[in-house]
Motif scaffolding. Structure first.
Motif, short mmCIF file in Angstrom:
data_model
loop_
_atom_site.label_atom_id
_atom_site.label_comp_id
_atom_site.label_asym_id
_atom_site.label_seq_id
_atom_site.Cartn_x
_atom_site.Cartn_y
_atom_site.Cartn_z
N ASN A 21 58.47 56.27 31.63
CA ASN A 21 58.61 56.94 32.92
C ASN A 21 59.64 56.26 33.82
OD1 ASN A 21 57.32 54.70 34.07
ND2 ASN A 21 55.50 55.82 34.69
N ASN B 6 62.74 55.11 32.90
CA ASN B 6 64.16 55.25 32.56
C ASN B 6 64.53 56.64 32.05
OD1 ASN B 6 63.10 55.19 30.02
ND2 ASN B 6 63.96 53.22 29.45
N ASN B 7 63.88 57.65 32.61
CA ASN B 7 64.22 59.05 32.32
C ASN B 7 64.09 59.41 30.84
OD1 ASN B 7 64.84 61.64 33.14
ND2 ASN B 7 67.04 61.34 33.01
N ASN C 103 64.13 58.87 40.65
CA ASN C 103 64.70 59.02 39.30
C ASN C 103 63.75 58.62 38.18
OD1 ASN C 103 67.23 60.02 40.21
ND2 ASN C 103 67.72 57.93 40.83
N LYS C 104 62.48 58.44 38.47
CA LYS C 104 61.48 58.16 37.44
C LYS C 104 60.82 59.47 37.00
CE LYS C 104 60.50 53.40 38.68
NZ LYS C 104 59.45 52.43 39.05
N VAL C 105 60.24 59.46 35.80
CA VAL C 105 59.60 60.65 35.23
C VAL C 105 58.11 60.63 35.53
CG1 VAL C 105 59.04 61.86 33.08
CG2 VAL C 105 61.29 60.82 33.37
N VAL D 145 61.30 64.84 37.42
CA VAL D 145 62.08 63.63 37.71
C VAL D 145 62.08 63.51 39.22
CG1 VAL D 145 64.30 62.49 37.53
CG2 VAL D 145 63.50 63.93 35.65
#
Length: 172
Positions: A84, A86-87, A147-149, A171
């Protein structure tokens, strides 16, 4: 272990053995036997029946139960740990560990991941880091989560089983 039975063949009693694994058309008409795991081998099942899996090369070591991400490696699909931070959203999971560069059998979301531990039965679980899970969703209001999932994976039905679903992801 295969079982044998007696049958009348050409007017004579003959012992016939069941088979646990099929080689194809040469085994037509034979009676299947359960394998050592108490299940039918995939080779005796009709086309399209069996585990819905994809076998792909692992780009890194994958532990049993880890959630994974498919990606394009110069024209070849490979699999790596979902994360989660690093995309890398989860596209599935592995039940058996795979070494880097080895073939990994990936199960899709929408089935049970039975290779986990420490889950809280009845609790929802989200994608964590390094292919793991967490009971805490990411907070979209925190700048540190940009920018995290944020991906809901499913609900634990026991301490070792997570019933996954393909809820999609965001995201942040």
């Amino acid at each position: 272990m295969p079982q044998a039975f007696l049958a009348l063949v050409g007017g004579k009693v003959k012992q016939i053995w069941s088979i646990a694994v099929s080689v194809g058309a040469a085994d037509a008409g034979k009676i299947p036997a359960l394998g050592a795991d108490g299940r039918l081998d995939a080779t005796v099942m009709p086309a399209g029946i069996g585990a819905n899996t994809k076998v792909v090369p692992a780009s890194e070591a994958l532990g049993a139960g880890k959630f994974v991400n498919f990606f394009d490696d110069t024209g070849t699909v490979k699999v790596r740990l979902a994360d989660n931070s690093n995309n890398r959203p989860a596209h599935g999971f592995v039940l058996v560990a795979a070494a880097s560069a080895a073939s990994a059998t990936v199960y899709p979301l929408d089935v049970a991941n039975t290779a986990l531990s420490g889950l809280t039965p009845g609790a929802e679980h989200w994608l964590g880091t390094a292919g793991g899970v967490t009971e805490t969703p990411l907070d979209a209001s925190l700048p540190a989560n940009a920018n995290k999932v944020n991906q809901l994976l499913g609900v634990a039905t026991s301490a070792t089983e997570l019933r996954t679903d393909d809820y999609g992801y965001q995201v942040l």
